[in-house]
Design a protein around this motif. Sequence first.
Motif, PDB file in Angstrom:
ATOM      1  N   UNK A 103       3.113  13.191  -1.295  1.00 52.81           N
ATOM      2  CA  UNK A 103       3.299  12.188  -2.097  1.00 52.81           C
ATOM      3  C   UNK A 103       5.004  11.686  -2.130  1.00 52.81           C
ATOM      4  N   UNK A 104       5.783  12.694  -2.213  1.00 59.37           N
ATOM      5  CA  UNK A 104       7.142  12.375  -2.255  1.00 59.37           C
ATOM      6  C   UNK A 104       7.578  11.859  -0.965  1.00 59.37           C
ATOM      7  N   UNK A 105       6.900  12.021   0.309  1.00 52.02           N
ATOM      8  CA  UNK A 105       7.388  11.280   1.550  1.00 52.02           C
ATOM      9  C   UNK A 105       7.196   9.792   1.200  1.00 52.02           C
ATOM     10  N   UNK A 106       5.589   9.526   0.838  1.00 55.10           N
ATOM     11  CA  UNK A 106       5.337   8.221   0.808  1.00 55.10           C
ATOM     12  C   UNK A 106       6.005   7.561  -0.328  1.00 55.10           C
ATOM     13  N   UNK A 107       6.381   8.124  -1.402  1.00 58.57           N
ATOM     14  CA  UNK A 107       7.141   7.528  -2.394  1.00 58.57           C
ATOM     15  C   UNK A 107       8.484   6.951  -1.936  1.00 58.57           C
ATOM     16  N   UNK A 108       9.074   8.045  -1.112  1.00 60.40           N
ATOM     17  CA  UNK A 108      10.391   7.724  -0.412  1.00 60.40           C
ATOM     18  C   UNK A 108      10.395   6.549   0.518  1.00 60.40           C
ATOM     19  N   UNK A 109       9.341   6.451   1.090  1.00 64.99           N
ATOM     20  CA  UNK A 109       9.286   5.315   2.138  1.00 64.99           C
ATOM     21  C   UNK A 109       9.122   3.970   1.288  1.00 64.99           C
ATOM     22  N   UNK A 110       8.322   3.871   0.527  1.00 68.81           N
ATOM     23  CA  UNK A 110       8.177   2.745  -0.484  1.00 68.81           C
ATOM     24  C   UNK A 110       9.257   2.369  -1.078  1.00 68.81           C
ATOM     25  N   UNK A 111      10.092   3.431  -1.788  1.00 70.27           N
ATOM     26  CA  UNK A 111      11.255   3.175  -2.646  1.00 70.27           C
ATOM     27  C   UNK A 111      12.358   2.597  -1.640  1.00 70.27           C
ATOM     28  N   UNK A 112      12.359   3.079  -0.517  1.00 70.45           N
ATOM     29  CA  UNK A 112      13.526   2.682   0.478  1.00 70.45           C
ATOM     30  C   UNK A 112      13.118   1.162   0.908  1.00 70.45           C
ATOM     31  N   UNK A 113      11.761   0.677   0.948  1.00 69.79           N
ATOM     32  CA  UNK A 113      11.520  -0.600   1.482  1.00 69.79           C
ATOM     33  C   UNK A 113      11.739  -1.659   0.102  1.00 69.79           C
ATOM     34  N   UNK A 133       7.051  -8.042   3.153  1.00 65.55           N
ATOM     35  CA  UNK A 133       7.989  -7.366   4.089  1.00 65.55           C
ATOM     36  C   UNK A 133       7.696  -5.897   4.294  1.00 65.55           C
ATOM     37  N   UNK A 134       7.162  -5.235   3.486  1.00 61.03           N
ATOM     38  CA  UNK A 134       6.825  -3.710   3.459  1.00 61.03           C
ATOM     39  C   UNK A 134       5.564  -3.692   4.450  1.00 61.03           C
ATOM     40  N   UNK A 135       4.498  -4.479   4.387  1.00 61.94           N
ATOM     41  CA  UNK A 135       3.494  -4.577   5.156  1.00 61.94           C
ATOM     42  C   UNK A 135       3.876  -4.836   6.604  1.00 61.94           C
TER      43      UNK A 135
END
Length: 317
Positions: A103-113, A133-135
């Motif tokens: 979950x932390x990895x997924x949240x990090x990617x989304x937070x970065x974008x 943009x994220x898609x």
Amino acid sequence: MPEAKKVMGMSKPVFIAVLLVILAVTIVSFLAGGIGQALFGIDFPEWLTVKQPAPHLPPSPVFHIGGFAVTNTILTAWISILLLGGVFWAATRRMKLIPGRFQAIAESVIAYLYDFCTDIAGDKNGRKFFPLVATIFLFVITNALMNLIPGYNSLLIDDGQHMVHLLRGANTDVNFPLALAVISFIMVEYWGLKTIGIFHYLGKFFNFGPLIKSIKHFRKEGPMGVFNGLIAVFIGLIELMAEFIRIISFTFRLFGNMTGGEILLVSMLFLMPFMLALPFYGLELLVGFIQALIFAGLTLVFAHIAVTPHSEEASEH
């Protein structure tokens, strides 16, 4: 007892064994590759050799649904969509206040974008642009990374006439970059029209006001006023043309880079399997990330420009 001397974190015997393995793989790769075969012509098992690449741009049909041909690039696009959906579903189906590693990895990617969007376009507009943009970023980079999986491009299937590749990166099919470019174009224009208003937004492209004004005040402004008015009309039409040219630019930037990378990789694999291709795999990892970032970033920048009133644009310059 004195501590055994280590080389690069390994004991000396282990280091020598690793070195010998690398040397053996390098020699076999060289002899089994295109260069070694041309020089020495030693027979190697088929699984150790790579056939001479014969790159072709059009994707190959894998099967048909009715009269619709499902190509290997469409199949890859479907797989990447399912993969992305599956990963984020698995990462978020049991959300925790203190996230686990996945979950932390997924949240990090989304937070970065998300931060990427809000840093450029501000909180309000960045939040609006973020889903598109994220898609785009995730779709492009997933396809780029999937194309680098060892053996990914080696899976073959008989289409009834000859053997074709089962999977091929969607970014190397010009239709997919074109589809993304058209979606980006439509959304940028939609946001511009909705935020600024139809007449105000289109006024950027059809700027006849200065020309009409100069004709009305011809006695006062003279021929130079009319000339400046014509220049304003011309600049507006150039901007309109640039909006459509952007579709071509987006399409061929992604298609050209990813297709060129694919051809480069299969060429290196043919010349010297395994070893020579390794540095280029690293290079393609970087290229895939940069291309995804450029496509998504340019969409974000053009969207931000589209929703910015003309007066603010002028004051910024």
